[in-house]
Write an enzyme that holds these catalytic residues in place. Structure first.
Site, PDB file in Angstrom:
ATOM      1  N   LYS A 125       0.869  -1.182   0.000  1.00  0.00           N
ATOM      2  CA  LYS A 125       0.000   0.000   0.000  1.00  0.00           C
ATOM      3  C   LYS A 125       0.902   1.226   0.000  1.00  0.00           C
ATOM      4  O   LYS A 125       2.062   1.158   0.420  1.00  0.00           O
ATOM      5  CB  LYS A 125      -0.904   0.031   1.247  1.00  0.00           C
ATOM      6  CG  LYS A 125      -2.200   0.783   1.032  1.00  0.00           C
ATOM      7  CD  LYS A 125      -3.196  -0.021   0.194  1.00  0.00           C
ATOM      8  CE  LYS A 125      -4.514   0.725   0.082  1.00  0.00           C
ATOM      9  NZ  LYS A 125      -5.518  -0.080  -0.662  1.00  0.00           N
ATOM     10  N   ASP A 171      -6.786   4.319  -4.868  1.00  0.00           N
ATOM     11  CA  ASP A 171      -7.486   4.171  -3.601  1.00  0.00           C
ATOM     12  C   ASP A 171      -8.175   5.514  -3.369  1.00  0.00           C
ATOM     13  O   ASP A 171      -8.415   6.259  -4.334  1.00  0.00           O
ATOM     14  CB  ASP A 171      -6.495   3.817  -2.471  1.00  0.00           C
ATOM     15  CG  ASP A 171      -7.180   3.348  -1.190  1.00  0.00           C
ATOM     16  OD1 ASP A 171      -7.644   2.185  -1.148  1.00  0.00           O
ATOM     17  OD2 ASP A 171      -7.266   4.135  -0.237  1.00  0.00           O
TER      18      ASP A 171
END
Length: 455
Positions: free
Chosen positions: A136, A176
């Site tokens: 991430k 995201d």
């Protein structure tokens, strides 16, 4: 007569010991510790049956990222003022495949949030059955209120630092919160300028027609509903006629609402970061898309389209609206114990997580102790990353699948995730507990790979 107190098993002692060490080390990272604790709480029966995981000290290894890359991002606004943000990429585990996970641009981004998201991503990606590891990244940059030119310059500066650490077979970022097809396009353009290579598989979430996959925008929301569909099918029920409340109004929320409506449900509420709307006649999805996707306006404008609807400032109250199905699709820890109890008192039957870790531990306890069907994030919202992996496959093969082809593959993947989670829960003594099943299924796949690869 005294009752003997059962001593904790070796497995539990090991798990508790690793967690306490982690707590001592990273006590200042609450989101990361919360994510780890939730996974660890389900693993005792696994370690009791697999003592080799203790022998190989899998837990101590799996909770430390392979690497955390942090960097300064310097960019200029339209008035030529210089700004500095912090960039991150947490490459957590690549046992199953190349690192894979989104980039988040939001002012709340910090190392704890990046680590929690990357840790969750390891097991979520393993559950898909596709060869992708967990990562991430992102920045505390806030795209809201910025011009397209400012966002472009930030993305170019961000990629100028990140490009050294990614590649189609190394690490493949995606979008995201705050990072959509526009941002991915700017990031990819800068990567190509620097590398002088057209590596379409370096990023996913690109525009269809420019290396992107159809269904990617819809994938997390559609996949969430496909997962709910499987949960209901197992209790001889369906989405037909159900009342649904959805938090959020980004891609996940919008396309969860779209698919739920297509399958016969009535969505009555959704939200943004300022407040929520309640429409007893059912949310007008075309109005939501125009407000959020076309005009980029706030949710309070919905009442201009639907005068019978009401808008309320603040987000927590959305969970006081009676519903059969609650879909938290906004952000972490948005449903606490109090909100969970209100949902249950109002008759909620299903809670399925479209966001990452949107329910607090107390809320999850309330669901499970009151017989609510619970779809945990790492299983229920895995459709987005699954379709990103399908985009990688198309890029590698230089082919392009139709909308229906990708949608059918997505549906099959969500069915597989549901069945795998269900079977693992039953095997390890927690029938019906999909949180336990998803955690264990993902963990075992990664743990076995780590043992196979050696220390």
């Amino acid at each position: 007569m005294t009752t003997a107190v059962k001593s904790p098993s070796k497995a539990k002692e090991y798990i508790d010991s690793v967690y306490h060490q982690l707590q001592d080390k990273y006590g200042y990272q609450p989101e990361f510790l919360q994510a780890v604790k939730e996974v660890f709480s389900t693993l005792v029966p696994v370690f009791e049956q697999h003592p080799e995981y203790i022998e190989h000290n899998i837990l101590s290894r799996i909770v430390e990222p392979d690497r955390i890359i942090t960097f300064r991002v310097t960019w200029q606004d339209d008035q030529n003022r210089v700004h500095v943000n912090r960039g991150y990429r947490v490459q957590f585990n690549n046992v199953v495949g190349p690192y894979k996970g989104g980039l988040r641009f939001h002012p709340t981004v910090n190392e704890s949030i990046m680590k929690f998201l990357a840790f969750e991503q390891i097991f979520k990606n393993a559950l898909t059955g596709l060869p992708i590891g967990g990562a991430k990244g992102g920045s505390d940059f806030d795209p809201k209120g910025k011009s397209d030119a400012e966002i472009m310059r930030f993305c170019q500066a961000f990629m100028t630092e990140l490009y050294r650490h990614i590649g189609p077979d190394v690490d493949v970022p995606a979008g995201d919160i705050g990072v959509g097809a526009r941002e991915i396009g700017y990031l990819w353009g800068q990567y190509k300028r620097i590398k002088a290579m057209h590596e379409a598989g370096i990023l996913t979430g690109k525009q269809p027609g420019y290396g992107g996959s159809l269904v990617r925008k819809e994938a997390t929301g559609y996949g969430l509903i496909y997962f709910v569909e499987e949960m209901l099918r197992d209790v001889n029920d369906s989405l037909e006629g159900k009342t649904v409340v959805v938090s959020g109004s980004g891609n996940v929320a919008i396309y969860a609402m779209e698919k739920a409506q297509q399958l016969g449900a009535k969505v009555v509420a959704c939200s943004d970061s300022n407040g929520y709307v309640y429409d007893p006649d059912g949310i007008d999805l075309n109005a939501i898309k125009e407000i959020k996707e076309v005009k980029g306006e706030r949710m309070n404008n919905y009442v201009k389209y639907r005068p019978k609807a009401t808008y309320t400032e603040g987000c927590k109250g959305i969970w006081t609206i009676p519903c059969d199905i609650a879909l938290p699709c906004a952000t972490q820890n948005e449903i606490d114990g109090e909100s969970a109890r209100i949902l249950i008192a109002n008759g909620v039957k299903v809670v399925a997580e479209g966001a990452n870790m949107p329910s607090t531990p107390e809320a999850i306890d309330e669901y499970l102790s009151n017989g609510v069907l619970f779809g945990p994030a790492k299983a229920a919202n895995a459709g987005g990353v699954a379709t990103s992996a399908l985009e990688m496959a198309q890029n590698s093969s230089r082919i392009y699948w139709s909308f229906n082809e990708v949608d059918e593959k997505l549906r099959d993947i969500m069915k597989h995730i549901y069945q795998t989670s269900k079977e693992c829960a039953e095997k390890y003594g927690s029938p019906g507990n999909l949180m336990v099943g998803a955690n264990i299924a993902g963990f075992i796949k990664v743990a076995n790979g780590m043992i196979a690869e050696g220390v």
